[in-house]
Design a protein around this motif. Structure first.
Motif, mmCIF file in Angstrom:
data_model
loop_
_atom_site.group_PDB
_atom_site.id
_atom_site.type_symbol
_atom_site.label_atom_id
_atom_site.label_comp_id
_atom_site.label_asym_id
_atom_site.label_seq_id
_atom_site.Cartn_x
_atom_site.Cartn_y
_atom_site.Cartn_z
ATOM 1 N N GLY A 103 0.816 -1.215 0.000
ATOM 2 C CA GLY A 103 0.000 0.000 0.000
ATOM 3 C C GLY A 103 0.841 1.251 0.000
ATOM 4 O O GLY A 103 0.546 2.228 -0.715
ATOM 5 N N GLU A 104 1.922 1.259 0.779
ATOM 6 C CA GLU A 104 2.805 2.424 0.826
ATOM 7 C C GLU A 104 3.479 2.662 -0.526
ATOM 8 O O GLU A 104 3.663 3.813 -0.954
ATOM 9 C CB GLU A 104 3.875 2.227 1.913
ATOM 10 C CG GLU A 104 3.345 2.275 3.339
ATOM 11 C CD GLU A 104 2.980 3.679 3.778
ATOM 12 O OE1 GLU A 104 3.212 4.641 3.014
ATOM 13 O OE2 GLU A 104 2.445 3.826 4.895
ATOM 14 N N VAL A 105 3.866 1.583 -1.206
ATOM 15 C CA VAL A 105 4.468 1.722 -2.533
ATOM 16 C C VAL A 105 3.456 2.294 -3.512
ATOM 17 O O VAL A 105 3.765 3.207 -4.305
ATOM 18 C CB VAL A 105 5.000 0.361 -3.035
ATOM 19 C CG1 VAL A 105 5.461 0.457 -4.490
ATOM 20 C CG2 VAL A 105 6.148 -0.124 -2.149
ATOM 21 N N LEU A 106 2.224 1.793 -3.463
ATOM 22 C CA LEU A 106 1.172 2.300 -4.359
ATOM 23 C C LEU A 106 0.892 3.772 -4.117
ATOM 24 O O LEU A 106 0.627 4.530 -5.063
ATOM 25 C CB LEU A 106 -0.100 1.479 -4.168
ATOM 26 C CG LEU A 106 -0.073 0.040 -4.712
ATOM 27 C CD1 LEU A 106 -1.274 -0.745 -4.208
ATOM 28 C CD2 LEU A 106 -0.038 0.050 -6.240
ATOM 29 N N SER A 108 -0.603 3.844 8.680
ATOM 30 C CA SER A 108 -0.556 4.091 7.232
ATOM 31 C C SER A 108 -1.918 4.532 6.708
ATOM 32 O O SER A 108 -2.017 5.481 5.912
ATOM 33 C CB SER A 108 -0.099 2.817 6.504
ATOM 34 O OG SER A 108 1.254 2.521 6.786
ATOM 35 N N LEU A 109 -2.959 3.856 7.145
ATOM 36 C CA LEU A 109 -4.302 4.189 6.663
ATOM 37 C C LEU A 109 -4.737 5.559 7.176
ATOM 38 O O LEU A 109 -5.350 6.354 6.433
ATOM 39 C CB LEU A 109 -5.289 3.107 7.103
ATOM 40 C CG LEU A 109 -6.739 3.263 6.620
ATOM 41 C CD1 LEU A 109 -6.794 3.426 5.107
ATOM 42 C CD2 LEU A 109 -7.570 2.060 7.057
ATOM 43 N N ALA A 110 -4.417 5.871 8.436
ATOM 44 C CA ALA A 110 -4.800 7.173 8.994
ATOM 45 C C ALA A 110 -4.100 8.306 8.246
ATOM 46 O O ALA A 110 -4.715 9.358 7.978
ATOM 47 C CB ALA A 110 -4.457 7.224 10.480
ATOM 48 N N ARG A 111 -2.861 8.118 7.902
ATOM 49 C CA ARG A 111 -2.146 9.150 7.128
ATOM 50 C C ARG A 111 -2.783 9.353 5.749
ATOM 51 O O ARG A 111 -2.902 10.483 5.269
ATOM 52 C CB ARG A 111 -0.674 8.756 6.983
ATOM 53 C CG ARG A 111 0.129 8.821 8.285
ATOM 54 C CD ARG A 111 1.573 8.432 8.065
ATOM 55 N NE ARG A 111 2.342 8.428 9.316
ATOM 56 C CZ ARG A 111 3.012 7.384 9.789
ATOM 57 N NH1 ARG A 111 3.044 6.240 9.101
ATOM 58 N NH2 ARG A 111 3.673 7.461 10.927
ATOM 59 N N LEU A 112 -3.168 8.239 5.128
ATOM 60 C CA LEU A 112 -3.835 8.332 3.825
ATOM 61 C C LEU A 112 -5.145 9.098 3.942
ATOM 62 O O LEU A 112 -5.428 10.017 3.151
ATOM 63 C CB LEU A 112 -4.088 6.919 3.287
ATOM 64 C CG LEU A 112 -5.020 6.806 2.071
ATOM 65 C CD1 LEU A 112 -4.446 7.551 0.870
ATOM 66 C CD2 LEU A 112 -5.260 5.347 1.712
ATOM 67 N N LEU A 113 -5.954 8.737 4.941
ATOM 68 C CA LEU A 113 -7.257 9.394 5.113
ATOM 69 C C LEU A 113 -7.083 10.876 5.441
ATOM 70 O O LEU A 113 -7.811 11.734 4.919
ATOM 71 C CB LEU A 113 -8.046 8.686 6.221
ATOM 72 C CG LEU A 113 -8.446 7.225 5.927
ATOM 73 C CD1 LEU A 113 -9.071 6.584 7.159
ATOM 74 C CD2 LEU A 113 -9.418 7.162 4.743
ATOM 75 N N HIS A 114 -6.122 11.174 6.298
ATOM 76 C CA HIS A 114 -5.871 12.565 6.665
ATOM 77 C C HIS A 114 -5.455 13.382 5.451
ATOM 78 O O HIS A 114 -5.885 14.537 5.275
ATOM 79 C CB HIS A 114 -4.768 12.607 7.740
ATOM 80 C CG HIS A 114 -4.367 13.992 8.137
ATOM 81 N ND1 HIS A 114 -5.263 14.942 8.594
ATOM 82 C CD2 HIS A 114 -3.139 14.598 8.149
ATOM 83 C CE1 HIS A 114 -4.624 16.062 8.871
ATOM 84 N NE2 HIS A 114 -3.325 15.886 8.599
ATOM 85 N N GLY A 115 -4.644 12.788 4.574
ATOM 86 C CA GLY A 115 -4.209 13.489 3.372
ATOM 87 C C GLY A 115 -5.337 13.764 2.405
ATOM 88 O O GLY A 115 -5.221 14.646 1.544
ATOM 89 N N HIS A 116 -6.434 13.015 2.530
ATOM 90 C CA HIS A 116 -7.599 13.231 1.663
ATOM 91 C C HIS A 116 -8.727 13.942 2.397
ATOM 92 O O HIS A 116 -9.892 13.869 2.007
ATOM 93 C CB HIS A 116 -8.101 11.895 1.111
ATOM 94 C CG HIS A 116 -7.210 11.317 0.056
ATOM 95 N ND1 HIS A 116 -6.006 10.723 0.325
ATOM 96 C CD2 HIS A 116 -7.351 11.263 -1.317
ATOM 97 C CE1 HIS A 116 -5.449 10.303 -0.803
ATOM 98 N NE2 HIS A 116 -6.234 10.642 -1.816
ATOM 99 N N THR A 143 -2.150 15.519 16.042
ATOM 100 C CA THR A 143 -2.287 16.334 14.838
ATOM 101 C C THR A 143 -3.704 16.283 14.296
ATOM 102 O O THR A 143 -4.280 17.301 13.897
ATOM 103 C CB THR A 143 -1.303 15.848 13.759
ATOM 104 O OG1 THR A 143 0.028 15.982 14.242
ATOM 105 C CG2 THR A 143 -1.453 16.652 12.479
ATOM 106 N N LEU A 144 -4.281 15.107 14.283
ATOM 107 C CA LEU A 144 -5.618 14.929 13.724
ATOM 108 C C LEU A 144 -6.673 15.693 14.520
ATOM 109 O O LEU A 144 -7.700 16.092 13.967
ATOM 110 C CB LEU A 144 -5.979 13.436 13.694
ATOM 111 C CG LEU A 144 -5.185 12.560 12.707
ATOM 112 C CD1 LEU A 144 -5.481 11.104 12.921
ATOM 113 C CD2 LEU A 144 -5.487 12.991 11.274
ATOM 114 N N ARG A 145 -6.410 15.898 15.804
ATOM 115 C CA ARG A 145 -7.351 16.647 16.623
ATOM 116 C C ARG A 145 -7.140 18.158 16.539
ATOM 117 O O ARG A 145 -7.849 18.904 17.182
ATOM 118 C CB ARG A 145 -7.230 16.195 18.092
ATOM 119 C CG ARG A 145 -7.693 14.733 18.311
ATOM 120 C CD ARG A 145 -7.937 14.497 19.784
ATOM 121 N NE ARG A 145 -8.291 13.092 20.009
ATOM 122 C CZ ARG A 145 -7.413 12.130 20.269
ATOM 123 N NH1 ARG A 145 -6.142 12.432 20.338
ATOM 124 N NH2 ARG A 145 -7.803 10.897 20.467
#
Length: 505
Positions: free
Chosen positions: A419-422, A460-468, A503-505
């Motif tokens: 997932g990180e590579v993608l 990894s998933l939280a970083r992806l969601l936060h970026g979107h 950060t998310l908060r």
């Protein structure tokens, strides 16, 4: 004294009696050190092992002479077979390999009638091929033939010994289904003959198999049972000559790995350290290699304790070099490469791992191939070689597999790496594919009870969601996983999770 000995040898030579004296010398030690032609030959007392070890230079001199003349090779073959268990017990693997190979070449055409002699030569050769980095296929073939010999003799203790050796070889070849079958059969024989030491060994092997396929709680129970078993090597005990490792030490190291994956990094670190204190015995160098591979060599890099990781890896390479065991030098290379990747030294990591894989491919020993190929993929991605990284991680996932020979324990991490590579590849389609990988990884990690992998995937998933712009979803993913931890809050991944949640908060 050397001067008296040299004078006596000179007089023997002058009188023409030296060959007959040396022939008598070889025959004496062949007879004095021969294992009994029965099942009891699979066990020796501590005193008997000590007596045999004291004669190692006599044995070496006798063998060197007997193989120097075609007329005396047969007696040298007999002595080699008799002494093979001692070389194994002392972890003199290179010497054992060379001596057994020479003896196998010297077997007479009609020697098939002496099945026991051939069996001990095969046991010695098969074991030593592993540790010296010999061809893995040859090691499997030789030990399979030794098992057939033990079965023909009806020798249950010899069958037990060969099955446990064969399980190790098959495991390091990546043939885990066969390794499991050999371990299960060994455990059944151990119970049949009432051998508690072998039962403990078989329990540890079954724990390793459970760990490898992702049954972490089951693996933990096996390892705890081994640790709670009575200690071995009491004074005067008879020691199985197949046993050249410390089960309690390795069980603690493996328990540490199970605890780490289940989300108990502090307990894992404690057990890994305790495992080092358990190492003892004449073969401590190879045992130390195993214990560090299963314990601190794996745990320290993943929890961010790079100094401890460097110490562990250096100790493996030093012990392996001292014991003339190229297989374990390769192990040290793999762990060193993995550590370099964790430290984000990607170019160096690619070089070290690539060299280790070359050795792996040449010899056929597929040591944790998917795990280290995953690290290789991360390093390639770190260098911007995304297509190569994608190919490498897909190869790792395929090698881990889902069949009988699978290494399911590391698949959640491999899916996360994919997932990180993608994510580094451009386009919304890649992001969607990455999210799918993370979700698969999270589901599998949860099924295994691998809380550590769940945390990495959630990060990894939280970083992806936060970026979107989906920060609320990110918190909903990461916070519940973080809340399930009860220790290890100073480790790298838990500190990263805490920082991201802030950060998310």
């Amino acid at each position: 004294m050397d001067t008296i000995r040299a004078y006596a040898l000179l007089k023997l030579a002058e009188s023409g009696e030296i060959d007959s004296a040396r022939r008598l010398h070889v025959a004496y030690f062949r007879d004095a050190l021969a294992l009994p032609a029965s099942e009891s030959g699979s066990e020796l007392s501590n005193e008997e092992l000590t007596r045999r070890f004291r004669e190692i230079n006599n044995v070496r001199a006798a063998l060197d002479w007997s193989f120097s003349s075609p007329d005396d090779i047969a007696i040298g073959v007999d002595l080699t077979a008799a002494y093979a268990p001692v070389w194994l017990h002392l972890s003199l693997m290179q010497e054992c390999r060379e001596r057994c190979e020479r003896a196998m070449r010297g077997l007479a055409p009609d020697s098939a009638s002496d099945v026991r002699l051939q069996m001990w030569l095969q046991i010695g050769l098969g074991n030593s091929l592993l540790h010296t980095g010999g061809p893995s296929e040859q090691a499997e073939t030789v030990l399979t033939e030794a098992l057939q010999s033990a079965e023909a003799l009806g020798d249950l203790r010899a069958q037990l010994r060969v099955l446990l050796d064969l399980a190790s070889v098959l495991g390091f070849r990546g043939e885990y289904a066969k390794a499991a079958a050999a371990s299960e059969r060994a455990g059944a024989i151990a119970q049949q003959i009432g051998d508690t030491t072998a039962t403990v060994f078989a329990d540890r092997r079954m724990g390793m198999i459970s760990l490898r396929i992702g049954r972490l709680a089951e693996a933990q129970r096996y390892f705890e049972r081994v640790i709670q078993s009575p200690p071995f090597y009491q004074s005067g005990d008879r020691v199985p000559v197949w046993r050249h490792s410390d089960d309690r030490a390795m069980a603690r190291a493996l328990l540490a790995r199970a605890l780490w994956l289940r989300g108990f990094p502090e307990r894992a670190h404690h057990e890994a350290q305790a495992s080092l204190g358990e190492v003892r015995g004449s073969d401590h160098q190879l045992t130390m290699c195993r214990v560090l591979l299963y314990g601190m060599g794996r745990i320290a890099p993943m929890t961010g304790d790079f100094a401890a990781a460097e110490t562990a890896i250096s100790a493996i390479i030093e012990s392996a070099t001292s014991a003339a065991a190229p297989f374990w030098i390769m192990v040290g290379q793999f762990l060193h490469g993995k550590l370099l990747v964790e430290r984000r030294q990607f170019a160096e990591g690619v070089a070290v791992l690539g060299e280790a894989f070359d050795t792996c491919n040449q010899t056929g020993w597929r040591l944790s191939y998917p795990e280290f190929m995953g690290s290789f993929a991360l390093a390639l991605a770190g260098l911007g070689r995304l297509d190569e990284a994608h190919d490498a991680v897909c190869k790792a996932i395929e090698a881990a597999g889902g069949g009988e020979d699978g290494q399911q324990w590391c698949v959640p991490e491999l899916l996360r790496i994919k997932g990180e590579v993608l994510l580094r590849q451009a386009g919304d389609q890649s992001a969607a594919a990455a999210e799918d990988c993370f979700e698969q990884a999270a589901e599998m990690a949860h099924e295994q009870g691998a809380l550590f992998w769940e945390l990495r995937v959630a990060l990894s998933l939280a970083r992806l969601l936060h970026g979107h712009g989906r920060s609320a979803e990110a918190v909903g993913i990461l916070q519940p996983v973080y809340n399930r931890f009860t220790e290890g809050f100073d480790t790298v991944d838990l500190k990263s999770a805490r920082a991201l949640l802030d950060t998310l908060r």
